[in-house]
Design an enzyme around this catalytic site. Structure first.
Site, PDB file in Angstrom:
ATOM      1  CG  HIS A 255      -4.161   2.097  13.535  1.00  0.00           C
ATOM      2  ND1 HIS A 255      -4.026   1.170  12.535  1.00  0.00           N
ATOM      3  CD2 HIS A 255      -5.494   2.325  13.650  1.00  0.00           C
ATOM      4  CE1 HIS A 255      -5.210   0.849  12.061  1.00  0.00           C
ATOM      5  NE2 HIS A 255      -6.120   1.513  12.718  1.00  0.00           N
TER       6      HIS A 255
ATOM      7  CG  ASN B 139      -2.130   0.848   1.086  1.00  0.00           C
ATOM      8  OD1 ASN B 139      -2.323   1.497   0.064  1.00  0.00           O
ATOM      9  ND2 ASN B 139      -2.963   0.855   2.120  1.00  0.00           N
TER      10      ASN B 139
ATOM     11  CG  ASP C 222      -5.349  -1.512  14.531  1.00  0.00           C
ATOM     12  OD1 ASP C 222      -4.277  -1.253  15.130  1.00  0.00           O
ATOM     13  OD2 ASP C 222      -5.408  -1.828  13.324  1.00  0.00           O
TER      14      ASP C 222
ATOM     15  CG  HIS D 234     -12.266  -3.148  10.109  1.00  0.00           C
ATOM     16  ND1 HIS D 234     -11.262  -2.314   9.716  1.00  0.00           N
ATOM     17  CD2 HIS D 234     -11.700  -4.356  10.287  1.00  0.00           C
ATOM     18  CE1 HIS D 234     -10.139  -3.005   9.647  1.00  0.00           C
ATOM     19  NE2 HIS D 234     -10.370  -4.237   9.974  1.00  0.00           N
TER      20      HIS D 234
ATOM     21  NE  ARG E   9      -3.293  -7.232  13.069  1.00  0.00           N
ATOM     22  CZ  ARG E   9      -4.261  -7.355  12.155  1.00  0.00           C
ATOM     23  NH1 ARG E   9      -5.039  -8.414  12.184  1.00  0.00           N
ATOM     24  NH2 ARG E   9      -4.448  -6.435  11.230  1.00  0.00           N
TER      25      ARG E   9
ATOM     26  CG  HIS F 293      -3.042  -6.686   7.631  1.00  0.00           C
ATOM     27  ND1 HIS F 293      -2.124  -6.002   6.876  1.00  0.00           N
ATOM     28  CD2 HIS F 293      -4.039  -5.817   7.886  1.00  0.00           C
ATOM     29  CE1 HIS F 293      -2.548  -4.756   6.695  1.00  0.00           C
ATOM     30  NE2 HIS F 293      -3.704  -4.607   7.299  1.00  0.00           N
TER      31      HIS F 293
ATOM     32  CE1 TYR G   4      -4.577   4.978   8.218  1.00  0.00           C
ATOM     33  CE2 TYR G   4      -4.584   3.278   9.903  1.00  0.00           C
ATOM     34  CZ  TYR G   4      -4.362   3.671   8.598  1.00  0.00           C
ATOM     35  OH  TYR G   4      -3.930   2.760   7.671  1.00  0.00           O
TER      36      TYR G   4
ATOM     37  CD  GLU H  91      -4.671  -4.820  14.508  1.00  0.00           C
ATOM     38  OE1 GLU H  91      -5.738  -5.427  14.720  1.00  0.00           O
ATOM     39  OE2 GLU H  91      -4.375  -4.338  13.410  1.00  0.00           O
TER      40      GLU H  91
ATOM     41  CD1 TRP I 281       5.254   5.964  19.337  1.00  0.00           C
ATOM     42  CD2 TRP I 281       6.720   7.510  20.019  1.00  0.00           C
ATOM     43  NE1 TRP I 281       4.657   6.683  20.304  1.00  0.00           N
ATOM     44  CE2 TRP I 281       5.534   7.647  20.761  1.00  0.00           C
ATOM     45  CE3 TRP I 281       7.791   8.376  20.287  1.00  0.00           C
ATOM     46  CZ2 TRP I 281       5.390   8.607  21.736  1.00  0.00           C
ATOM     47  CZ3 TRP I 281       7.632   9.322  21.266  1.00  0.00           C
ATOM     48  CH2 TRP I 281       6.442   9.442  21.986  1.00  0.00           C
TER      49      TRP I 281
ATOM     50  CD  GLU J 152      -7.792  -6.458   9.374  1.00  0.00           C
ATOM     51  OE1 GLU J 152      -6.587  -6.775   9.227  1.00  0.00           O
ATOM     52  OE2 GLU J 152      -8.167  -5.294   9.576  1.00  0.00           O
TER      53      GLU J 152
ATOM     54  CD  GLU K  68      -1.746  -3.564  10.562  1.00  0.00           C
ATOM     55  OE1 GLU K  68      -2.713  -4.126  11.084  1.00  0.00           O
ATOM     56  OE2 GLU K  68      -1.802  -2.438  10.069  1.00  0.00           O
TER      57      GLU K  68
ATOM     58  NE  ARG L 214     -10.135  -2.209  13.251  1.00  0.00           N
ATOM     59  CZ  ARG L 214      -9.297  -1.536  12.457  1.00  0.00           C
ATOM     60  NH1 ARG L 214      -8.066  -2.006  12.241  1.00  0.00           N
ATOM     61  NH2 ARG L 214      -9.664  -0.427  11.883  1.00  0.00           N
TER      62      ARG L 214
ATOM     63  CG  ASP M  46      -3.885  -2.538   2.480  1.00  0.00           C
ATOM     64  OD1 ASP M  46      -4.823  -2.460   3.295  1.00  0.00           O
ATOM     65  OD2 ASP M  46      -2.711  -2.725   2.815  1.00  0.00           O
TER      66      ASP M  46
END
Ligand code: EZ4
Ligand code: CO
Length: 402
Positions: free
Chosen positions: A212, A37, A210, A122, A283, A312, A159, A236, A402, A339, A262, A147, A316
């Site tokens: 992220h 992606n 998640d 999701h 994942r 994952h 996000y 996650e 980070w 997922e 992922e 999720r 994408d």
């Protein structure tokens, strides 16, 4: 049998996908997903310019040897571009082997270990009320795991939260868009969301969340603790896993299970996390972690350390990747969850596939090989369109560090 062609097909039926199609002199073909992606053309070039010429004339039956040849032979190890390219070759060769044997690939991996592949969807919304409606939608469709992502008051955009339902597309702009992040706003909001969801849907629906990669270990420890009353199946990507020992600190503080991987490309990205039992779900995926051959190696190491798979499966990852993932999911002993974000109708048209959803499970195709193909004529109608994942900044404008 010999490989006579290895074509790279780039198409954008709603989002970009890179697919490798390997053709043999006996007319048997195989497909592999190579989509990375936001960096799609780098993998397309790697395959077209540096891998395809090496495949011509090789025996497609030699899957392990070809994997080692490409991995060791490159000299430059690992990384998402290399490993996605190797994954595409590996996946296509498994597809060919299954077709030659007349068996679905899972039969070559040891056969069925379960009746279906449990998936999660999701549910996301700007407000808790919207989230509850979305969770109900999945429960009505028979999902056993959902999720949950919610907008954060005070942040204009979060996000993973979008107006699209049943799928969403995070690579949302031809140049990267920007989102704002605030850890204090996030940490104070999330537990209340899960309190409402548990209240509404009871104790048995499996709930996931998640993060992220947005927190530090001690912040993630606090989040994990605050979510303990709601018994999540997993939290996650609480922190980026560049520093694998960072997970020790989270682990020392919370019983909320942890999933990560992922963005992993190699067993070495996960070796410490698995060996020290710092995570509960790994994942990694077929496309980004070196194909069926290497992902099975990761899952085997995980099985020795009480770690389950949780691959994952966002939009994408193409239907080719999903078809391959299901072959592993149905056969490995330590499957956890898969997922599953649905693809658009255009994507399904470009990638005809035999796997199907029913009552909370995905079922792999029973046809020989992976049970998926690419319709090259349809693919040609959807030319590549640049699209990038967003960049996150803190409220003071700092790129999230980070
Ligand atoms: O951000 O697939 O768990 N799913 C995710 C995804 C990823 C995208 C990145 O390409 O985190 O939405
Ligand atoms: Co994720």
């Amino acid at each position: 049998m010999k490989i006579v062609d290895a074509r790279v097909i780039v198409t954008c039926p709603g989002r970009n996908f890179v697919t490798l199609k390997i053709v043999t002199d006996e007319g048997v073909t195989g497909v592999g997903d190579a989509t990375l992606n936001g960096r799609e053309l780098a993998v397309a070039s790697y395959l077209r310019d540096h891998v395809a010429p090496l495949l011509i004339g090789r025996d497609p039956a030699r899957i392990e040897d070809t994997w080692q040849y490409l991995y060791q032979g490159a000299y430059w190890r690992r990384g998402p571009v290399t490993m996605s390219a190797i994954a595409a070759v590996d996946t296509a060769l498994w597809d060919i082997k299954g077709k030659v044997a007349g068996l679905p690939v899972y039969q070559l991996l040891g056969g069925r270990s379960r009746e279906g592949v449990t998936v999660y969807g999701h549910a996301n919304g700007e407000t808790v009320e919207e989230v509850l409606v979305e969770v109900a939608r999945y429960v009505d469709l028979g999902y056993r795991a959902v999720r949950v992502q919610c907008g954060v008051p005070g942040l204009p955009k979060t996000y993973g939260v979008s107006a699209d339902k049943l799928f969403y597309e995070p690579a949302d702009a031809a140049l990267p868009s920007e989102a704002t992040w605030s850890t204090p706003r996030y940490l104070s909001h999330v537990p209340g969301v899960f309190a409402r969801v548990r209240d509404e849907f009871g104790p048995t629906l499996r709930l996931l969340h998640d993060v992220h990669h947005r927190l530090t270990p001690i912040e993630a420890a606090r989040l994990g603790q605050s979510l303990e009353p709601y018994a999540l199946t997993w939290m996650e990507d609480p922190v980026p896993a560049d520093l694998q020992e960072g997970f020790r600190l989270i682990r020392q503080h919370t019983t909320t299970p942890i999933a990560v991987g992922e963005v992993f490309n190699s067993v070495f990205d996960a070796a410490q996390l698995i060996r020290e039992q710092l995570i509960d779900y790994i994942r990694a995926t077929v496309v980004h972690a070196g194909g069926i051959t290497h992902l099975r190696r990761i899952f085997d190491l995980a099985a020795l350390h009480h770690v389950r798979s949780g691959s994952h499966g966002a939009t994408d990852l193409s239907p080719v990747c999903m078809a391959a993932a299901l072959q592993l999911d149905i056969s490995i002993p330590n499957f956890g969850l898969q997922e599953y974000m649905r693809h658009t109708a255009q994507t399904d048209e470009v990638f005809p596939h035999g796997y199907h959803y029913a009552d909370g499970y995905l079922h792999p195709a029973e046809t020989p090989g992976l049970g998926v193909d690419i319709d090259e004529e349809a693919a040609a109608r959807y030319p590549y369109a640049p699209a990038y994942l967003p960049v996150n900044r803190l409220e003071d404008g700092t790129v999230h560090p980070w």
